[in-house]
Design an enzyme around this catalytic site. Structure first.
Site, mmCIF file in Angstrom:
data_model
loop_
_atom_site.group_PDB
_atom_site.id
_atom_site.type_symbol
_atom_site.label_atom_id
_atom_site.label_comp_id
_atom_site.label_asym_id
_atom_site.label_seq_id
_atom_site.Cartn_x
_atom_site.Cartn_y
_atom_site.Cartn_z
ATOM 1 N N GLY A 18 -4.191 -15.717 11.136
ATOM 2 C CA GLY A 18 -4.613 -16.965 10.483
ATOM 3 C C GLY A 18 -4.532 -16.856 8.975
ATOM 4 O O GLY A 18 -5.355 -17.440 8.263
ATOM 5 N N HIS A 19 -3.526 -16.139 8.470
ATOM 6 C CA HIS A 19 -3.477 -15.827 7.029
ATOM 7 C C HIS A 19 -3.188 -17.039 6.147
ATOM 8 O O HIS A 19 -3.362 -16.976 4.945
ATOM 9 C CB HIS A 19 -2.424 -14.748 6.757
ATOM 10 N N GLY A 24 -8.361 -17.052 6.053
ATOM 11 C CA GLY A 24 -7.319 -16.021 6.095
ATOM 12 C C GLY A 24 -6.715 -15.774 4.722
ATOM 13 O O GLY A 24 -6.469 -14.616 4.341
ATOM 14 N N GLY A 113 -16.737 -16.078 13.610
ATOM 15 C CA GLY A 113 -17.264 -17.238 14.329
ATOM 16 C C GLY A 113 -17.768 -18.286 13.367
ATOM 17 O O GLY A 113 -17.117 -18.579 12.357
ATOM 18 N N SER A 114 -18.952 -18.825 13.659
ATOM 19 C CA SER A 114 -19.489 -19.925 12.861
ATOM 20 C C SER A 114 -20.981 -20.060 13.138
ATOM 21 O O SER A 114 -21.452 -19.753 14.242
ATOM 22 C CB SER A 114 -18.773 -21.209 13.266
ATOM 23 N N SER A 115 -21.707 -20.584 12.153
ATOM 24 C CA SER A 115 -23.156 -20.762 12.347
ATOM 25 C C SER A 115 -23.473 -21.830 13.393
ATOM 26 O O SER A 115 -24.621 -21.956 13.816
ATOM 27 C CB SER A 115 -23.828 -21.114 11.022
ATOM 28 N N CYS A 116 -22.450 -22.600 13.837
ATOM 29 C CA CYS A 116 -22.738 -23.623 14.843
ATOM 30 C C CYS A 116 -22.918 -23.036 16.242
ATOM 31 O O CYS A 116 -23.186 -23.770 17.189
ATOM 32 C CB CYS A 116 -21.663 -24.714 14.851
ATOM 33 N N TYR A 143 -16.444 -26.255 20.109
ATOM 34 C CA TYR A 143 -16.072 -25.178 19.174
ATOM 35 C C TYR A 143 -17.082 -24.036 19.284
ATOM 36 O O TYR A 143 -16.708 -22.858 19.346
ATOM 37 C CB TYR A 143 -16.070 -25.769 17.761
ATOM 38 N N LYS A 147 -16.568 -20.020 20.283
ATOM 39 C CA LYS A 147 -16.950 -18.926 19.383
ATOM 40 C C LYS A 147 -17.961 -17.988 20.048
ATOM 41 O O LYS A 147 -17.922 -16.771 19.827
ATOM 42 C CB LYS A 147 -17.506 -19.490 18.068
ATOM 43 N N THR A 171 -21.746 -19.056 7.493
ATOM 44 C CA THR A 171 -22.310 -20.381 7.332
ATOM 45 C C THR A 171 -21.190 -21.359 6.963
ATOM 46 O O THR A 171 -20.013 -20.980 6.959
ATOM 47 C CB THR A 171 -23.399 -20.322 6.236
ATOM 48 N N HIS A 186 -14.295 -30.837 6.412
ATOM 49 C CA HIS A 186 -15.740 -30.648 6.292
ATOM 50 C C HIS A 186 -16.246 -31.480 5.109
ATOM 51 O O HIS A 186 -15.465 -32.084 4.371
ATOM 52 C CB HIS A 186 -16.054 -29.164 6.082
ATOM 53 N N LYS A 194 -13.326 -38.010 -2.081
ATOM 54 C CA LYS A 194 -13.864 -39.372 -2.215
ATOM 55 C C LYS A 194 -14.368 -39.633 -3.646
ATOM 56 O O LYS A 194 -14.181 -40.732 -4.183
ATOM 57 C CB LYS A 194 -15.000 -39.589 -1.223
ATOM 58 N N TRP A 208 -21.024 -39.956 4.876
ATOM 59 C CA TRP A 208 -21.360 -40.133 6.294
ATOM 60 C C TRP A 208 -22.811 -39.769 6.550
ATOM 61 O O TRP A 208 -23.361 -38.848 5.931
ATOM 62 C CB TRP A 208 -20.485 -39.235 7.163
ATOM 63 N N ASP A 275 -25.057 -37.319 11.843
ATOM 64 C CA ASP A 275 -25.637 -36.326 10.931
ATOM 65 C C ASP A 275 -25.364 -34.905 11.429
ATOM 66 O O ASP A 275 -25.338 -33.962 10.644
ATOM 67 C CB ASP A 275 -27.161 -36.497 10.857
HETATM 68 O O1 GFB Z 1 -19.156 -30.404 6.959
HETATM 69 P P1 GFB Z 1 -19.494 -31.094 8.206
HETATM 70 O O2 GFB Z 1 -18.426 -31.872 8.871
HETATM 71 O O3 GFB Z 1 -20.055 -29.964 9.162
HETATM 72 O O4 GFB Z 1 -20.697 -32.118 7.930
HETATM 73 P P2 GFB Z 1 -21.280 -29.674 10.142
HETATM 74 C C1 GFB Z 1 -21.889 -31.725 7.315
HETATM 75 C C2 GFB Z 1 -22.774 -32.917 7.056
HETATM 76 O O5 GFB Z 1 -22.180 -33.709 6.022
HETATM 77 C C3 GFB Z 1 -22.983 -33.846 8.250
HETATM 78 C C4 GFB Z 1 -22.167 -35.068 6.399
HETATM 79 O O6 GFB Z 1 -24.320 -34.298 8.265
HETATM 80 C C5 GFB Z 1 -22.034 -35.015 7.930
HETATM 81 O O7 GFB Z 1 -22.430 -36.242 8.504
HETATM 82 N N1 GFB Z 1 -21.079 -35.775 5.718
HETATM 83 C C6 GFB Z 1 -21.247 -36.750 4.771
HETATM 84 C C7 GFB Z 1 -19.751 -35.620 5.909
HETATM 85 N N2 GFB Z 1 -20.064 -37.240 4.395
HETATM 86 C C8 GFB Z 1 -19.110 -36.554 5.077
HETATM 87 C C9 GFB Z 1 -17.688 -36.632 5.096
HETATM 88 O O8 GFB Z 1 -17.057 -37.441 4.420
HETATM 89 N N3 GFB Z 1 -17.041 -35.746 5.908
HETATM 90 C C10 GFB Z 1 -17.724 -34.849 6.684
HETATM 91 N N4 GFB Z 1 -17.014 -33.979 7.448
HETATM 92 N N5 GFB Z 1 -19.069 -34.776 6.703
HETATM 93 C C11 GFB Z 1 -19.369 -28.446 11.375
HETATM 94 C C12 GFB Z 1 -18.946 -28.252 12.801
HETATM 95 O O9 GFB Z 1 -20.539 -29.160 11.414
HETATM 96 O O10 GFB Z 1 -19.644 -27.240 10.735
HETATM 97 C C13 GFB Z 1 -17.928 -27.211 12.940
HETATM 98 O O11 GFB Z 1 -18.537 -29.480 13.317
HETATM 99 C C14 GFB Z 1 -18.150 -25.995 12.064
HETATM 100 O O12 GFB Z 1 -17.909 -26.827 14.273
HETATM 101 C C15 GFB Z 1 -18.635 -26.327 10.671
HETATM 102 O O13 GFB Z 1 -19.061 -25.145 12.661
HETATM 103 C C16 GFB Z 1 -19.058 -25.125 9.879
HETATM 104 O O14 GFB Z 1 -22.090 -28.627 9.502
HETATM 105 O O15 GFB Z 1 -22.031 -30.874 10.579
#
Ligand code: GFB
Length: 318
Positions: A18-19, A24, A113-116, A143, A147, A171, A186, A194, A208, A275
């Site tokens: 995954g480099h 990576g 892995g991941s904290s999830c 996911y 993991k 994390t 993320h 944005k 969001w 959320d």
């Molecule tokens: O980063 P994120 O998608 O990861 O979202 P998770 C974190 C928080 O940010 C959530 C909010 O509460 C989202 O609703 N958020 C606000 C947004 N605006 C946005 C936006 O525009 N985009 C996104 N993506 N989020 C992931 C897991 O969860 O964490 C994966 O789905 C992975 O599996 C990763 O483990 C580390 O922390 O919610």
């Protein structure tokens, strides 16, 4: 106190799976200073989801150490929208690489892995022992399950085959090389993109969810340093959490990103979007006891990531 060096990378053939990804490529940068021989394979040559291809490549290239950073990853929306890909791809990649590593006698393997992996209602901050103590957060359960299977495969291979395979659970990560696509990304790259758009074109900055969830964020260069540290200084069945110990609300994060981008536009929260986990803070006591600490604060890391975005993403989109 720093733990003794248990494994030396010097002079070793080291495969970073995954480099090209954010993690990576951070590992490639970090390992460049380790006097080891780095080996990689382009996705077009070997699809890590294909068992035959992986086994053939590993037999021909015979790495001595492996960092397993290849994965299908994404933010809260894409995890939920593509559950099949997130479960299948990640199970296939990790089982193929771990089993092929065993076949060619890889000396040490690091699985990321991941904290999830922790339950939605896990005790906070979450120690390693919270694994499998309750139901997962629905938005990322596919996911997370993949993991968890990877952690267990490393443990099982330690027990059955004596393989020195270890796991680290980072994390939420961010940094150069992140995915800025608004559907798949993320939260940090999404907010950077944005806020930058609002600076260019005006309007509100959509965020969001409610803004109330708490998250812990780590710059990917810190993660890469921690992972190399663990590869050298840790051996054991238990996975190790990698975090900063600092958490921030999504609202406060959005405000910080807007300030760094240099835009004064209103945030518009969209509670119709999920959320996810209300809080996700790792207990990093074990890593700290081993002797590792993060160096890059959130503000500094966000500034560096925005600079990277301007140079590598915004410039090409303009
Ligand atoms: O980063 P994120 O998608 O990861 O979202 P998770 C974190 C928080 O940010 C959530 C909010 O509460 C989202 O609703 N958020 C606000 C947004 N605006 C946005 C936006 O525009 N985009 C996104 N993506 N989020 C992931 C897991 O969860 O964490 C994966 O789905 C992975 O599996 C990763 O483990 C580390 O922390 O919610």
């Amino acid at each position: 106190m720093t733990a003794p060096v248990l494994y030396s990378l010097a002079g070793k053939r080291v495969f970073v799976a995954g480099h090209r990804g954010m993690v990576g490529s951070a590992l490639m940068r970090r390992l460049a200073g380790e006097r080891c021989e780095l080996i990689t394979v382009p996705r077009g040559d070997v699809d890590l989801r294909r068992q035959d291809a992986v086994e053939r490549w590993m037999a021909a290239n015979r790495p001595q150490a492996v960092f397993l950073a290849a994965a299908t990853v994404g933010g809260i929306y894409i995890n939920d929208a593509r559950p099949g890909d997130f479960l299948y791809d990640n199970l296939a990649i990790e089982t193929n690489v771990i089993e092929a590593a065993r076949q060619v006698g890889v000396e040490k393997l690091m699985f990321l892995g991941s904290s999830c992996i922790y339950p939605r209602a896990a005790r906070q901050p979450m120690p390693e022992s919270e694994l499998l103590t309750g139901p997962l957060e629905p938005t990322n359960q596919w996911y997370a399950l993949a993991k968890i299977a990877g952690i267990m495969l490393c443990r099982a291979y330690r027990r059955q085959h004596g393989c020195d395979y270890i796991s680290a659970m980072p994390t939420n990560l961010y940094g150069p090389g992140d995915n800025f696509d608004l559907e798949a990304s993320h939260v940090i790259p999404a907010l950077i993109a944005k806020a930058h758009r609002a600076k260019d074109r005006g309007g509100e900055i959509p965020v969001w969810g409610t803004g109330s969830p708490l998250r812990e964020f780590m710059h990917v260069d810190d993660l890469a340093d921690a992972v190399v540290f663990l590869m050298k200084n840790y051996s054991g069945e238990e996975h190790v959490n990698v975090g900063t110990g600092q958490e921030v609300s999504i609202r406060a994060l959005a405000e910080t990103v807007a300030r760094i981008v240099g835009v004064e536009r209103p945030l518009r929260f969209d509670p119709a979007k999920p959320d996810g986990m209300p809080r996700k803070l790792l207990d990093t006591g074990r890593l700290r006891e081993l002797g590792w600490q993060p160096r890059i604060g959130l503000e500094e890391g966000l500034r560096a990531t925005y600079a990277w975005y301007l140079e590598h993403v915004a410039r090409h989109a303009a």
